[in-house]
Scaffold this active site. Sequence first.
Site, PDB file in Angstrom:
ATOM      1  N   SER A 177      -9.952   2.252   2.572  1.00 42.73           N
ATOM      2  CA  SER A 177      -8.998   2.933   1.731  1.00 42.73           C
ATOM      3  C   SER A 177      -8.018   2.003   1.016  1.00 42.73           C
ATOM      4  O   SER A 177      -7.407   2.416   0.025  1.00 42.73           O
ATOM      5  CB  SER A 177      -8.190   3.929   2.570  1.00 42.73           C
ATOM      6  OG  SER A 177      -7.389   3.256   3.528  1.00 42.73           O
ATOM      7  N   SER A 223     -10.470   0.043   6.836  1.00 46.65           N
ATOM      8  CA  SER A 223      -9.811   0.058   5.521  1.00 46.65           C
ATOM      9  C   SER A 223      -9.105  -1.216   5.100  1.00 46.65           C
ATOM     10  O   SER A 223      -8.631  -1.301   3.968  1.00 46.65           O
ATOM     11  CB  SER A 223      -8.807   1.193   5.456  1.00 46.65           C
ATOM     12  OG  SER A 223      -9.479   2.390   5.195  1.00 46.65           O
ATOM     13  N   LYS A 268       0.855  -1.198   0.000  1.00 49.28           N
ATOM     14  CA  LYS A 268       0.000   0.000   0.000  1.00 49.28           C
ATOM     15  C   LYS A 268       0.884   1.238   0.000  1.00 49.28           C
ATOM     16  O   LYS A 268       1.881   1.295   0.750  1.00 49.28           O
ATOM     17  CB  LYS A 268      -0.912  -0.020   1.242  1.00 49.28           C
ATOM     18  CG  LYS A 268      -1.920   1.126   1.299  1.00 49.28           C
ATOM     19  CD  LYS A 268      -2.859   0.984   2.518  1.00 49.28           C
ATOM     20  CE  LYS A 268      -3.934   2.058   2.544  1.00 49.28           C
ATOM     21  NZ  LYS A 268      -4.873   1.906   3.688  1.00 49.28           N
TER      22      LYS A 268
HETATM   23  N1  GLN Z   1     -13.515   4.735   5.759  1.00 50.98           N
HETATM   24  C1  GLN Z   1     -12.956   5.229   6.978  1.00 50.98           C
HETATM   25  C2  GLN Z   1     -12.545   6.674   6.799  1.00 50.98           C
HETATM   26  O1  GLN Z   1     -12.798   7.183   5.773  1.00 50.98           O
HETATM   27  C3  GLN Z   1     -11.814   4.380   7.432  1.00 50.98           C
HETATM   28  C4  GLN Z   1     -10.590   4.581   6.649  1.00 50.98           C
HETATM   29  C5  GLN Z   1      -9.459   3.744   7.145  1.00 50.98           C
HETATM   30  O2  GLN Z   1      -9.672   2.748   7.838  1.00 50.98           O
HETATM   31  N2  GLN Z   1      -8.249   4.163   6.826  1.00 50.98           N
HETATM   32  O3  GLN Z   1     -12.007   7.263   7.656  1.00 50.98           O
END
Ligand code: GLN
Length: 493
Positions: free
Chosen positions: A159, A183, A78
């Site tokens: 994400s 995410s 990532k």
């Molecule tokens: N979807 C969540 C956010 O937008 C979690 C994102 C994540 O876990 N990095 O914050």
Amino acid sequence: MRPTDHTLKGALDALAAGETTSVALTEAFLDAIGRLNPRLNAFITVTGEKALEAAKASDARRAAGKAGLLEGAPLAIKDLFCTAGVQTTAGSRILGGFIPPYESTVTANLLRDGAVFLGKVNLDEFAMGSSNTTSASGPVENPWSRANDPDTRLVPGGSSGGSAAAVAARLALGATATDTGGSIRQPAAFCGIAGIKPTYGRCSRFGIVAFASSLDQAGPVARTVEDCAILLKSMAGFDPKDATSADLPVPDFAAACGRSVKGLRIGVPKEYRLDGMAPEIEALWQQGLQWLRDQGAETVEISLPHTKYALPTYYIVAPAEASSNLARYDGVRFGLRETAQGSDLRDLYERTRAKGFGQEVRRRIMIGTYVLSAGYYDAYYLKAQKVRALIRRDFEQAWGKVDAIVTPATPSAAFGIEERQDDPITMYLNDVFTVTANLAGLPGLAVPAGLDPQGLPLGLQVIGKPFDEETCFAVGAAIERAAGFTALPRLRA
Ligand code: GLN
């Protein structure tokens, strides 16, 4: 069998048996990336030459009898993990051209164990999002599509959308990911693969671009639960460079995948049965619980009464921490610098940040600075911290009655790239089942368990006690065995 069809475990066995080489695997994956990435946009940076060199060195180590745990396995990273000498963007324009001089601890651990990195994969900007549509490098496409509507391009979740899409499309044997509110688990569920967010402190955060430091955790996504276990063994471990890193031994997670669930008490939190929940999600959940009972587990209804406050609490705490963490992008130290004739320091900050940050990141910074500002701190941030303590306490009380908790991973299957973009609150609802584990610091594993009526994958989540990833793996593997999930996405190598 084509090399890209291997699971990680299968590939490691084939390498050990001399049936393939790291160079052959790496070439096959690079070829697959070359063919599919223009469509999927999962990789931001492909490090082909570096990967082939690393694969050659790996084959030489194996020939010399010095094979590590992941010797020769091609992985995707990532683009939130700093990789020495390789551009790391966090999906943001503001880090465009940033080449870290150091390696994150998690990726250093993988390299120590012989892994080969194919490149850096796409994500929502600074890991903020649930759809991988906020990346400065553009959206990622989910390799799955609806049976009766194959032309609508779907999101891979976020994400860690690039990580999940790359693994599902067979562009890598596994990938690193991070999870602040879901995410790892949500994209894994949307792409029909497995993923685990370990206990807070299990993996070092050193060298991972920070989003919300009290919630961020690294973890793997991979084709199977066992593959996740193998990857997590390598990624995890104490790191003096991260003050919140846990000084605990790292268990043999792969062995835990073979443990019986007989006699385990599985909690079913009644607050996770949402009003208006899609019938296929409810059905999947009941099916998963039945599979566990069939294997000798007992299911127990429990209550986690503060669940309904988890999402609002998360969306105060996470932006607050993000606004502080992102203050460092000032046009002086990293990546982008926007300046103009006669501009002063303040002007440099404003120009750089206005140009460098996307809309969602700006929204989070503004919410975060607001809830931390004098006059609102007590009403929002402090209150959210108190509710967070109550959410954590709900779980502590539950652990008196159960060994693990099983819930759906997401409230729906993957949606269209164009859908749900107009209203941020609708997007935030994706995390309704996952944020609680981050707020409480608990491990959560997503496992593919079935298909929705459109033929899209759906996942279940197993939440465990602190530092008891082993039970998550045992329960997750039991669900995986019973589900016999063999469906494949339409776009794959
Ligand atoms: N979807 C969540 C956010 O937008 C979690 C994102 C994540 O876990 N990095 O914050």
